[in-house]
Scaffold this motif. Structure first.
Motif, PDB file in Angstrom:
ATOM      1  N   PHE A 479     -81.797-104.304  23.636  1.00 12.00           N
ATOM      2  CA  PHE A 479     -81.200-104.407  23.853  1.00 12.00           C
ATOM      3  C   PHE A 479     -80.122-104.437  23.564  1.00 12.00           C
ATOM      4  N   SER A 480     -78.613-103.565  23.989  1.00 15.23           N
ATOM      5  CA  SER A 480     -77.028-103.382  23.292  1.00 15.23           C
ATOM      6  C   SER A 480     -76.415-102.898  24.175  1.00 15.23           C
ATOM      7  N   PHE A 481     -75.565-103.705  24.456  1.00 17.82           N
ATOM      8  CA  PHE A 481     -74.241-103.282  25.153  1.00 17.82           C
ATOM      9  C   PHE A 481     -73.785-101.648  24.795  1.00 17.82           C
ATOM     10  N   ASP A 482     -73.129-102.284  23.693  1.00 14.98           N
ATOM     11  CA  ASP A 482     -72.479-100.266  23.313  1.00 14.98           C
ATOM     12  C   ASP A 482     -73.373 -99.165  23.268  1.00 14.98           C
ATOM     13  N   ARG A 483     -74.949 -99.463  22.916  1.00 15.17           N
ATOM     14  CA  ARG A 483     -75.217 -98.304  23.488  1.00 15.17           C
ATOM     15  C   ARG A 483     -74.901 -97.729  24.380  1.00 15.17           C
ATOM     16  N   MET A 484     -75.658 -98.497  25.617  1.00 14.93           N
ATOM     17  CA  MET A 484     -76.211 -98.384  27.176  1.00 14.93           C
ATOM     18  C   MET A 484     -74.549 -98.001  27.722  1.00 14.93           C
ATOM     19  N   LEU A 485     -73.679 -98.196  27.627  1.00 16.66           N
ATOM     20  CA  LEU A 485     -72.588 -97.844  27.551  1.00 16.66           C
ATOM     21  C   LEU A 485     -71.740 -97.105  27.862  1.00 16.66           C
ATOM     22  N   ALA A 486     -72.311 -96.207  26.350  1.00 18.56           N
ATOM     23  CA  ALA A 486     -71.872 -95.918  25.226  1.00 18.56           C
ATOM     24  C   ALA A 486     -70.869 -94.600  25.769  1.00 18.56           C
ATOM     25  N   PHE A 487     -69.965 -94.359  25.663  1.00 20.87           N
ATOM     26  CA  PHE A 487     -69.359 -92.752  26.339  1.00 20.87           C
ATOM     27  C   PHE A 487     -69.898 -91.795  25.585  1.00 20.87           C
ATOM     28  N   GLU A 488     -70.801 -91.444  24.841  1.00 17.61           N
ATOM     29  CA  GLU A 488     -71.798 -90.506  24.642  1.00 17.61           C
ATOM     30  C   GLU A 488     -72.939 -90.417  25.132  1.00 17.61           C
ATOM     31  N   GLY A 489     -73.624 -89.667  25.290  1.00 17.16           N
ATOM     32  CA  GLY A 489     -75.499 -89.566  25.311  1.00 17.16           C
ATOM     33  C   GLY A 489     -75.604 -90.419  26.248  1.00 17.16           C
ATOM     34  N   ASP A 490     -77.058 -90.139  26.110  1.00 14.33           N
ATOM     35  CA  ASP A 490     -78.004 -90.517  26.955  1.00 14.33           C
ATOM     36  C   ASP A 490     -78.475 -91.967  27.592  1.00 14.33           C
ATOM     37  N   THR A 491     -77.011 -91.566  28.740  1.00 13.79           N
ATOM     38  CA  THR A 491     -76.990 -93.332  29.244  1.00 13.79           C
ATOM     39  C   THR A 491     -76.922 -92.890  30.512  1.00 13.79           C
ATOM     40  N   GLY A 492     -77.273 -94.069  31.684  1.00 12.54           N
ATOM     41  CA  GLY A 492     -76.682 -94.030  33.295  1.00 12.54           C
ATOM     42  C   GLY A 492     -75.339 -93.415  33.233  1.00 12.54           C
ATOM     43  N   PRO A 493     -74.259 -94.101  32.207  1.00 13.66           N
ATOM     44  CA  PRO A 493     -73.026 -93.604  32.985  1.00 13.66           C
ATOM     45  C   PRO A 493     -73.061 -91.715  32.442  1.00 13.66           C
ATOM     46  N   TYR A 494     -73.579 -91.290  31.577  1.00 12.86           N
ATOM     47  CA  TYR A 494     -73.462 -90.191  31.030  1.00 12.86           C
ATOM     48  C   TYR A 494     -74.161 -89.325  32.682  1.00 12.86           C
ATOM     49  N   LEU A 495     -75.311 -89.828  33.445  1.00 12.82           N
ATOM     50  CA  LEU A 495     -75.357 -89.309  34.845  1.00 12.82           C
ATOM     51  C   LEU A 495     -74.862 -89.390  36.093  1.00 12.82           C
ATOM     52  N   LEU A 496     -74.310 -90.562  35.991  1.00 13.68           N
ATOM     53  CA  LEU A 496     -73.630 -90.820  36.858  1.00 13.68           C
ATOM     54  C   LEU A 496     -71.805 -89.954  36.575  1.00 13.68           C
ATOM     55  N   TYR A 497     -71.907 -89.754  35.334  1.00 10.87           N
ATOM     56  CA  TYR A 497     -70.265 -88.959  35.083  1.00 10.87           C
ATOM     57  C   TYR A 497     -70.731 -87.216  35.759  1.00 10.87           C
ATOM     58  N   ALA A 498     -71.727 -86.606  35.397  1.00 12.90           N
ATOM     59  CA  ALA A 498     -72.225 -85.376  35.529  1.00 12.90           C
ATOM     60  C   ALA A 498     -72.338 -85.109  37.213  1.00 12.90           C
ATOM     61  N   LEU A 499     -73.445 -86.271  38.395  1.00 10.63           N
ATOM     62  CA  LEU A 499     -72.805 -86.033  39.561  1.00 10.63           C
ATOM     63  C   LEU A 499     -71.044 -86.348  39.886  1.00 10.63           C
ATOM     64  N   VAL A 500     -70.190 -87.538  39.215  1.00 13.26           N
ATOM     65  CA  VAL A 500     -69.259 -86.822  39.883  1.00 13.26           C
ATOM     66  C   VAL A 500     -68.205 -85.937  39.784  1.00 13.26           C
ATOM     67  N   ARG A 501     -68.756 -85.791  38.360  1.00  9.22           N
ATOM     68  CA  ARG A 501     -67.780 -84.311  38.513  1.00  9.22           C
ATOM     69  C   ARG A 501     -68.654 -82.875  39.489  1.00  9.22           C
ATOM     70  N   ILE A 502     -69.650 -83.270  39.818  1.00 13.50           N
ATOM     71  CA  ILE A 502     -70.005 -82.135  40.766  1.00 13.50           C
ATOM     72  C   ILE A 502     -69.037 -82.219  42.034  1.00 13.50           C
ATOM     73  N   ARG A 503     -69.881 -83.252  42.527  1.00 12.35           N
ATOM     74  CA  ARG A 503     -68.388 -83.836  43.442  1.00 12.35           C
ATOM     75  C   ARG A 503     -66.912 -83.796  43.868  1.00 12.35           C
ATOM     76  N   SER A 504     -66.594 -83.945  42.091  1.00 10.97           N
ATOM     77  CA  SER A 504     -65.013 -83.368  42.005  1.00 10.97           C
ATOM     78  C   SER A 504     -64.884 -81.672  42.705  1.00 10.97           C
ATOM     79  N   LEU A 505     -65.711 -81.425  41.698  1.00 11.26           N
ATOM     80  CA  LEU A 505     -65.659 -80.155  42.603  1.00 11.26           C
ATOM     81  C   LEU A 505     -65.577 -79.710  43.928  1.00 11.26           C
TER      82      LEU A 505
END
Length: 613
Positions: A479-505
């Motif tokens: 368990f690592s907060f740093d890794r799971m909330l990382a600005f880069e990489g295979d994380t939950g935020p990355y998936l959310l961000y991808a969806l946000v970009r489409i919605r923004s579009l």
RNA sequence: GUCCCGGUAGCUCAGCUGGAUAGAGCAGCGGACUUCUAAUCCGCAGGUCGCAGGUUCGAAUCCUGCCCGGGAUGCCA
């Protein structure tokens, strides 16, 4: 074209080709079609020739050529030729561009290609909290993996019944009940009793009943500490008195004593209201109606044991009642020598109810891997006794232990606080949300405070859940907060961000007066468009595989790859600034379909999403 | 002792039914923001798939043995 799945379609064609080329082997041969790993070689490949070669007594490349000669790929793929055969006998296939478009259009319907299966009833045992105790990291996996497995089956059209096997019965619960009754007698019981206080009293009650028996043993062995020995003896005598009292309270509880029962109910309500709040915060669909505590089986335990004994399935051994299972060395104890029942007894009663009354075709236990022997035993006993078989059915229902590993700290030891205590789950969530909040503040200071609050909550929860779900269940993970909330990489935020970009579009398109036509022709020209299209087509099969194997991490891996394909597409292929209107409309439709698949997948995983971040 | 699970790049992990040159992310190095949200993208580098046998045209994947780590193992749940 009646299906969206290129692998199915190509499999059919190859199966026919094999049957024509080798009538003696018939249609039984698996054409072994899979997605190609190297896009330059093809989109898909069949590996059938190699395995077939031995059966028909020819060399694999010849077999491949024979299959090709009999294959009809019209309407699906580009014609096969000598160049399609590679290596030892791989047959490479490239989809026909118009077929790819038709497949995408077939996928682009409300169910996204996931038409319901033959409906089943599925019971998922999850969460498993205990009365008077806070949820801690140990409950995280049982709760979110269980909920995701439930969602996976719901998505396939099955009837899913979530059940939390709440630890709400037995001596430990009686101890804390006794403690509270005692406080009430003295007028010291707070009206506003919360779970923190209750948990504290639980530990106190445990300690009072435990006494110092261990210390006493040591002291007696060492000898010569008469004064200390006397003190310990006094403590132990007191503890024995507490324990005896707790046993009397247990009897009163079991026989329905009103006052005791009311206190038990209060403990239940305080515990469950807070735990269910945490379940809701975790974005899981677990509510009060899903609680089926041990107490609800109390009346059935005697029947179960009686039934097992009378039918000669259980036997007496050293005063206890056990069931011996062929192939398992350890017998399964169903009644203690003092007449008490054990957790195996409760679990047998639970299987009986779940299969025979709730009608479960599949029961999934989302429980710690350390209990695998226990479930192996209980499942075997249940099958032997017929409890796992639905009335009128010829076969027992499927019973599965969806075991999961331990959450470790960064030191690779089980995740605990510095003082060795279990980490409170709500503290863990608070920390993740607070860290997410800092990231949101840094990047999106222009958003309102309220909006940043709700984004941080969703990002924090998604990060924790994705980090857990994306690992293979059975393994321990760090368990690592740093890794799971990382600005880069295979994380939950990355998936959310991808969806946000489409919605923004799409918001931007609307603002610029660009119309979106959901039926616009799809035109695939760029390799990034094609890669995205092929990724989209894999969605239905991925969901099915994840459900079938009870492995949410497969869906996580898929969604990460989908987002990765989308990000590359987004980077290379301008949408709103496309070369012409046709291309723009086509790309908008691709974006729209991606957003729908992604949102659907995130919903199946149980991850919250956001509009902006 | 017996049984279960794990061992893949410096770190964290994927690897589907046995299939082509074992893939990601992080960390490292180098690039891309007057351009749809750069929490992004592209490139480079990084491997005795714990070890040894076996099966196979082909093994990280299947079988056997061993090593290392974790866990379970009759009266808690």
């Amino acid at each position: 074209m009646d299906t969206y799945d290129p692998i199915e379609l190509l499999s059919n064609r190859f199966r026919q080709a094999i049957a024509r080329a080798y009538p003696e082997v018939g249609q039984e041969v698996d054409p072994l079609v899979s997605a190609s790993r190297q896009p330059q070689l093809g989109d898909f490949q069949s590996n059938a020739a190699m395995s077939l070669a031995k059966r028909v007594g020819a060399n694999p490349r010849e077999v491949a050529r024979a299959i090709i000669a009999h294959a009809d790929m019209s309407g699906i793929a580009e014609p096969l030729n000598e160049q399609s055969v590679a290596g030892p006998g791989f047959i490479n296939v490239r989809l026909a561009p118009d077929a790819l478009v038709r497949l995408l259009e077939a996928l682009d319907e409300p169910a996204l290609g996931l038409r319901p299966d033959e409906p089943m009833t599925v019971v998922v045992d999850l969460c498993g909290v205990n009365l008077a105790k806070q949820m801690h990291v140990g409950h995280l996996r049982a709760t979110i993996i269980g909920d995701t497995i439930a969602r996976l089956h719901e998505r396939l059209g099955h009837k899913v019944i979530r059940q939390s096997h709440v630890g709400d019965w037995g001596l430990p619960i009686a101890m804390v009940t006794a403690k509270l009754l005692e406080l009430e007698d003295r007028g010291e019981l707070s009206e506003s009793l919360d779970l923190d206080e209750l948990n504290r009293l639980y530990k106190q009650a445990q300690a009072e009943c435990a006494g110092e028996h261990r210390a006493m043993e040591v002291i007696q062995r060492v000898g010569g500490h008469a004064k200390l020995e006397a003190e310990l003896a006094a403590i132990n005598a007191e503890a024995d008195e507490h324990l005896a009292h707790a046993r009397r309270v247990l009897v009163a509880l079991q026989s329905g004593d009103q006052r005791v029962r009311a206190m038990w109910q209060r403990i239940y309500d305080v515990t469950m209201s807070e735990c269910l709040r945490t379940c809701a915060r975790l974005h899981t669909l677990i509510t009060d109606e899903h609680s089926a505590g041990e107490s609800t089986y109390a009346e059935e335990l005697g029947q179960v044991v009686e039934d097992l004994a009378s039918r000669g399935i259980a036997h007496e051994s050293d005063g206890a009642l056990v069931v011996r299972i062929e192939g398992i060395d350890e017998p399964c104890l169903v009644r203690k020598s003092d007449g008490g029942y054990l957790y195996a007894t409760t679990d047998l009663a639970a299987i009986r109810r779940r299969v025979q009354q709730l009608g479960a075709d599949l029961v999934v236990y989302c429980v710690d891997a350390r209990q695998s022997l226990h479930f192996k035993q209980v499942f075997a006993v249940a099958r032997l006794a017929g409890y796992a078989t639905k009335p009128g059915a010829s076969q027992p229902s499927r019973l599965e232990h969806a075991a999961f590993g331990t959450i470790l700290g960064e030191d690779n030891r089980p995740f605990k606080t510095r003082s060795g205590e279990n980490v409170k789950l709500s503290d863990l969530l608070d920390e993740a949300v607070a860290r997410a909040r800092r990231a949101v503040d840094e990047r999106s200071a222009e958003l309102s405070r309220e909006e940043r609050d709700s984004i941080a909550e969703a990002v924090g929860i998604a990060a924790i859940k994705y980090a857990d779900l994306s690992n293979d269940r059975i393994k321990d993970y760090v368990f690592s907060f740093d890794r799971m909330l990382a600005f880069e990489g295979d994380t939950g935020p990355y998936l959310l961000y991808a969806l946000v970009r489409i919605r923004s579009l799409f918001r931007k398109a609307e603002a610029e007066g660009i119309a979106f036509d959901p039926h616009a022709p799809i035109i695939i020209t760029e390799p990034e468009e094609k890669a995205l299209a092929l990724a989209l087509l894999r969605y239905p099969k991925t969901v099915r595989a994840a459900a079938e194997t009870l492995q949410p991490h497969r869906l996580c891996g898929y969604l990460y790859e989908l987002c990765s394909a989308y990000s590359t597409f987004y980077d290379r292929c301008h949408v709103l600034k496309a070369d012409d209107a046709e291309q723009r409309c086509s790309r908008l439709r691709l974006c729209h379909l991606t957003a729908r698949v992604l949102a659907d997948g995130l919903d199946v995983l149980g991850l919250p999403t956001v509009e902006r971040m």
